[in-house]
Design an enzyme around this catalytic site. Structure first.
Site, mmCIF file in Angstrom:
data_model
loop_
_atom_site.group_PDB
_atom_site.id
_atom_site.type_symbol
_atom_site.label_atom_id
_atom_site.label_comp_id
_atom_site.label_asym_id
_atom_site.label_seq_id
_atom_site.Cartn_x
_atom_site.Cartn_y
_atom_site.Cartn_z
ATOM 1 N N GLY A 108 0.817 -1.214 0.000
ATOM 2 C CA GLY A 108 0.000 0.000 0.000
ATOM 3 C C GLY A 108 0.855 1.271 0.000
ATOM 4 N N GLU A 111 1.750 1.810 -3.477
ATOM 5 C CA GLU A 111 0.511 2.217 -4.160
ATOM 6 C C GLU A 111 0.150 3.666 -3.827
ATOM 7 O OE1 GLU A 111 -1.492 -1.239 -2.579
ATOM 8 O OE2 GLU A 111 -1.858 -2.007 -4.586
HETATM 9 N N1 CO8 Z 1 1.874 -3.658 8.867
HETATM 10 C C1 CO8 Z 1 1.975 -3.657 10.216
HETATM 11 N N2 CO8 Z 1 3.134 -3.519 10.889
HETATM 12 C C2 CO8 Z 1 4.240 -3.386 10.148
HETATM 13 C C3 CO8 Z 1 4.229 -3.394 8.739
HETATM 14 C C4 CO8 Z 1 2.970 -3.527 8.099
HETATM 15 N N3 CO8 Z 1 2.841 -3.499 6.769
HETATM 16 N N4 CO8 Z 1 5.502 -3.261 8.310
HETATM 17 C C5 CO8 Z 1 6.273 -3.166 9.388
HETATM 18 N N5 CO8 Z 1 5.531 -3.244 10.512
HETATM 19 C C6 CO8 Z 1 5.978 -3.191 11.901
HETATM 20 C C7 CO8 Z 1 6.652 -4.506 12.325
HETATM 21 O O1 CO8 Z 1 5.676 -5.453 12.691
HETATM 22 C C8 CO8 Z 1 7.502 -4.046 13.482
HETATM 23 O O2 CO8 Z 1 6.685 -3.873 14.601
HETATM 24 P P1 CO8 Z 1 7.106 -4.565 16.024
HETATM 25 O O3 CO8 Z 1 8.403 -3.859 16.394
HETATM 26 O O4 CO8 Z 1 5.974 -4.229 16.922
HETATM 27 O O5 CO8 Z 1 7.309 -6.003 15.735
HETATM 28 C C9 CO8 Z 1 7.951 -2.645 13.041
HETATM 29 O O6 CO8 Z 1 7.013 -2.222 12.039
HETATM 30 C C10 CO8 Z 1 9.331 -2.620 12.431
HETATM 31 O O7 CO8 Z 1 9.369 -3.585 11.389
HETATM 32 P P2 CO8 Z 1 10.505 -4.719 11.274
HETATM 33 O O8 CO8 Z 1 11.020 -5.083 12.610
HETATM 34 O O9 CO8 Z 1 9.947 -5.824 10.434
HETATM 35 O O10 CO8 Z 1 11.621 -3.896 10.473
HETATM 36 P P3 CO8 Z 1 12.734 -4.474 9.490
HETATM 37 O O11 CO8 Z 1 13.618 -3.315 9.179
HETATM 38 O O12 CO8 Z 1 13.329 -5.725 10.033
HETATM 39 O O13 CO8 Z 1 11.924 -4.905 8.145
HETATM 40 C C11 CO8 Z 1 10.344 -4.552 6.369
HETATM 41 C C12 CO8 Z 1 11.311 -3.916 7.385
HETATM 42 C C13 CO8 Z 1 11.128 -5.369 5.342
HETATM 43 C C14 CO8 Z 1 9.617 -3.420 5.671
HETATM 44 C C15 CO8 Z 1 9.347 -5.492 7.107
HETATM 45 O O14 CO8 Z 1 8.790 -4.787 8.203
HETATM 46 C C16 CO8 Z 1 8.219 -5.963 6.240
HETATM 47 O O15 CO8 Z 1 8.383 -6.881 5.449
HETATM 48 N N6 CO8 Z 1 7.011 -5.342 6.390
HETATM 49 C C17 CO8 Z 1 5.839 -5.751 5.683
HETATM 50 C C18 CO8 Z 1 5.872 -5.298 4.228
HETATM 51 C C19 CO8 Z 1 4.632 -5.781 3.505
HETATM 52 O O16 CO8 Z 1 4.385 -6.953 3.367
HETATM 53 N N7 CO8 Z 1 3.812 -4.828 3.010
HETATM 54 C C20 CO8 Z 1 2.587 -5.130 2.312
HETATM 55 C C21 CO8 Z 1 1.440 -5.150 3.256
HETATM 56 S S1 CO8 Z 1 -0.080 -5.672 2.523
HETATM 57 C C22 CO8 Z 1 -0.604 -4.322 1.665
HETATM 58 O O17 CO8 Z 1 0.016 -3.307 1.664
HETATM 59 C C23 CO8 Z 1 -1.861 -4.471 0.910
HETATM 60 C C24 CO8 Z 1 -2.219 -3.180 0.198
HETATM 61 C C25 CO8 Z 1 -3.572 -3.266 -0.433
HETATM 62 C C26 CO8 Z 1 -4.616 -2.615 0.386
HETATM 63 C C27 CO8 Z 1 -4.330 -1.191 0.794
HETATM 64 C C28 CO8 Z 1 -5.251 -0.769 1.917
HETATM 65 C C29 CO8 Z 1 -4.678 0.235 2.852
#
Ligand code: CO8
Length: 257
Positions: A108, A111
């Protein structure tokens, strides 16, 4: 506003919106998106704003929709929440929108950047549509806008593998306007926003609408639409001012009338 910060006079005629959930890498939960929609509507209605920058922080523009908020939802829950009507309203913003992207612009987040009209990226930017890795697919325009921006082959690769691309690669594929060192990305976005803000805001709105129309229609209809907006520009004081300033060899002063 809890999850965004709005500065409606970041510079003359330029507004800045900062996504502000840093601990969650600016994950786009429903409240944040609602706040963003409401802020953009207000800025769109404000005559003292002519261009708008949306940014995150150095580490993340936005790491996607909030996975934790979606994880246990059913299809019917998602249908009822109808978050895409919020996205549709954001897409309808009339004023030019510039995404200033550093760090993650994923799912997102990518996007949202593509919903803006132009993207300035830092060298540390990482764009991607990693939804496939969590068992879903892009839902806020990723399969459509990314494909139109970078072509089928590369879009298919990114959507089907979830791989990230750097700002430099995104620039090569035509997704972003410019890539700059991380300490410069906001400054560069501001320079672009200021340059646009010097133009007639009505002409900018008409031109934005016409460029966007090219994605939605065939050439003949697009040209007819363009022509109507071109004629409409002649109904403005700004057109008289712009052309008079050219003839008189001076800088124009646009009033948005
Ligand atoms: N949602 C919720 N929490 C998140 C997300 C997310 N997308 N991304 C990161 N966070 C949180 C983590 O859970 C973490 O929280 P906590 O410390 O409480 O565990 C905190 O942010 C820091 O993240 P990381 O520890 O994972 O940080 P890293 O530097 O190790 O990794 C990354 C960074 C690679 C970005 C990793 O966090 C990751 O892979 N995030 C998810 C990315 C992803 O899959 N995005 C797509 C999501 S689905 C989507 O976007 C669908 C869109 C269509 C609909 C749109 C409607 C709004």
């Amino acid at each position: 506003m809890e999850f965004i910060k709005v500065n409606k006079q970041y510079d003359k005629y330029v507004a800045l919106i900062e996504l502000n959930r840093p601990k969650e890498l600016n994950a786009l939960n429903l409240q944040l998106m609602g706040e963003l929609r409401d802020a953009l509507k207000k800025l769109d209605d404000d005559d003292n704003v002519r261009s708008i920058i949306i940014t995150g922080n150095e580490k993340a523009f936005a790491a996607g929709a909030d996975i934790k908020q979606m994880a246990d939802k059913s299809a019917i829950d998602m249908l009822k929440i109808d978050q895409f009507s919020t996205w549709d309203q954001i897409r309808k913003t009339k004023k030019p929108l510039i995404a200033a992207v550093s760090g993650f612009a994923l799912g997102g987040g990518c996007e949202l950047a593509m919903t803006c009209d132009m993207i300035i990226a830092s060298e540390t930017a990482k764009f991607g549509q990693p939804e496939i890795k969590i068992g879903v697919m892009p839902g806020a325009g990723g399969t459509q806008r990314l494909t139109k921006a970078i072509g089928k082959a590369k879009a298919m690769e990114l959507v089907l593998t979830g791989r990230f691309i750097s700002g430099e690669e995104a620039m090569g594929y035509g997704l972003v306007n410019k890539v700059v060192p991380v300490e410069m990305y906001l400054f560069e976005a501001l320079s672009l926003a200021k340059e646009i803000a010097l133009m007639s805001p009505i002409a900018a709105q008409l031109a934005k609408e016409a460029v966007n129309r090219s994605f939605e229609t065939h050439l003949d209809e697009g040209l007819t639409f363009e022509r109507k907006n071109f004629y409409l520009a002649f109904a403005t004081e700004d057109q008289k001012e712009g052309m008079a300033a050219f003839v008189e060899k001076r800088k124009p002063e646009y009033k948005g009338k």
